[in-house]
Scaffold this active site. Structure first.
Site, short mmCIF file in Angstrom:
data_model
loop_
_atom_site.label_atom_id
_atom_site.label_comp_id
_atom_site.label_asym_id
_atom_site.label_seq_id
_atom_site.Cartn_x
_atom_site.Cartn_y
_atom_site.Cartn_z
N TYR A 119 -1.90 4.11 8.46
CA TYR A 119 -2.14 5.50 8.86
C TYR A 119 -3.53 5.95 8.40
O TYR A 119 -4.30 6.53 9.18
CB TYR A 119 -1.05 6.38 8.23
CG TYR A 119 -1.10 7.85 8.62
CD1 TYR A 119 -0.52 8.30 9.80
CD2 TYR A 119 -1.71 8.79 7.79
CE1 TYR A 119 -0.55 9.65 10.15
CE2 TYR A 119 -1.75 10.14 8.14
CZ TYR A 119 -1.17 10.56 9.30
OH TYR A 119 -1.20 11.90 9.64
N SER B 243 -6.68 13.75 9.80
CA SER B 243 -5.83 14.02 8.62
C SER B 243 -6.68 13.86 7.38
O SER B 243 -7.68 13.11 7.39
CB SER B 243 -4.69 13.00 8.56
OG SER B 243 -4.04 13.06 7.31
#
Ligand SMILES: NC(=O)c1ccc[n+]([C@@H]2O[C@H](COP(=O)([O-])OP(=O)(O)OC[C@H]3O[C@@H](n4cnc5c(N)ncnc54)[C@H](OP(=O)(O)O)[C@@H]3O)[C@@H](O)[C@H]2O)c1
Length: 259
Positions: free
Chosen positions: A163, A150
């Site tokens: 995250y 990501s």
């Protein structure tokens, strides 16, 4: 056992980016293992769509954070299809409650790390051990692992620290696996999505609509799961054989620093 053609295991492929990857690889001739954790119906729909298009797929329930489930996932893939040529580590969760890093609980941190980092690492370990032997025995010609990371691997969101940290670690994991597995003819890639329309980003849709309209990304649109799937389908082809540990940004140019 069905025994013709290469096999791809795509974690978290009942919805979103994983679903698009599974369908795309199936379209390209991969017999596909559709992994999910909760949504059996959604996984069945993906398999039905693949089968309706002439492909082969099975749905396998399993939490990537669980060692037993990872073992089960590989075993079912082997029992059903006899081989695994491609592993796509796609399953992931966002930071629960998007808490500020000064408030994040150990429980939530642990959940994100187990799902987004431990899962892909230990599943890669399990699958690559099998691939090494299978390549030596000439059961498969080569192996490929694709890690879906990501932009959060290198972009700070202080309300998603867990995250961001897990995704940053997946970037290093790609390099580690790439170096360790290259002599065994296993290639490892990082596909790094930007802002992609899926259930994960649905709760922040309006915020990103505005940011994209204001020029957050040089290409002013949301990414679609198929944008990521097309890139995964490209890297698993033989054309990328002299590349490993490579990161490919699928993000409308988000990663470019601009003044
Ligand atoms: N959307 C974005 O903008 C974006 C951007 C960058 C990176 N990514 C990454 O891309 C990947 C897919 O994201 P997405 O947006 O497609 O997510 P999503 O729409 O929320 O779908 C998540 C998928 O992962 C599965 N899953 C969740 N936890 C799992 C677990 N513990 N074990 C096995 N499967 C699990 C879900 O299965 P169930 O259906 O059973 O729940 C579902 O199939 C993630 O790694 C995410 O971090 C997304």
């Amino acid at each position: 056992m069905q025994s013709v053609g290469p096999v791809a295991v795509v974690t978290g492929s009942s919805r979103g980016i994983g679903r698009a990857i599974a369908q795309r690889l199936a379209q390209d001739g991969y017999r596909t293992v559709v992994n999910y954790v909760r949504n059996a119906g959604a996984a069945r729909d993906v398999c039905a769509a693949i089968q309706a298009a002439g492909g082969q797929a099975i749905a396998v329930q399993g939490d990537v954070a669980s060692a037993n489930d990872r073992q089960h996932l590989l075993q079912v893939a082997l029992d059903h299809f006899g081989r695994v040529d491609v592993l796509v580590n796609n399953a992931g969760i966002t930071s629960p409650g998007r808490q500020d890093l000064l408030e994040v609980t150990e429980e939530n941190f642990h959940l994100v790390m187990c799902t987004n980092l431990y899962g892909p690492f230990f599943l890669s370990q399990l699958v690559s051990r099998w691939m090494i032997q299978a390549i030596a025995d000439e059961k498969i010609p080569r192996g490929i692992i694709v890690n879906i990371t990501s932009l959060s691997a290198y972009t700070v969101s202080t309300n998603r620290a867990d995250y961001c940290m897990a995704k940053a670690a997946l970037h290093m994991m790609t390099h580690l696996l790439a170096a360790r597995l290259a002599p065994h003819n296993i290639r490892v890639y990082e596909v790094c999505p930007g802002i992609i329309a899926s259930d994960m980003t649905a709760p922040v849709r309006e915020k990103y609509d505005r940011l994209i309209a204001e020029g957050l990304t040089p290409i002013r649109r949301w990414g679609e799961p198929e944008d990521v799937a097309r890139v995964v389908a490209a890297v698993v082809k033989d054309d990328f054989d002299f590349c490993t540990g490579t990161r490919i940004d699928v993000d409308g140019g988000f990663h470019i620093r601009r003044l």
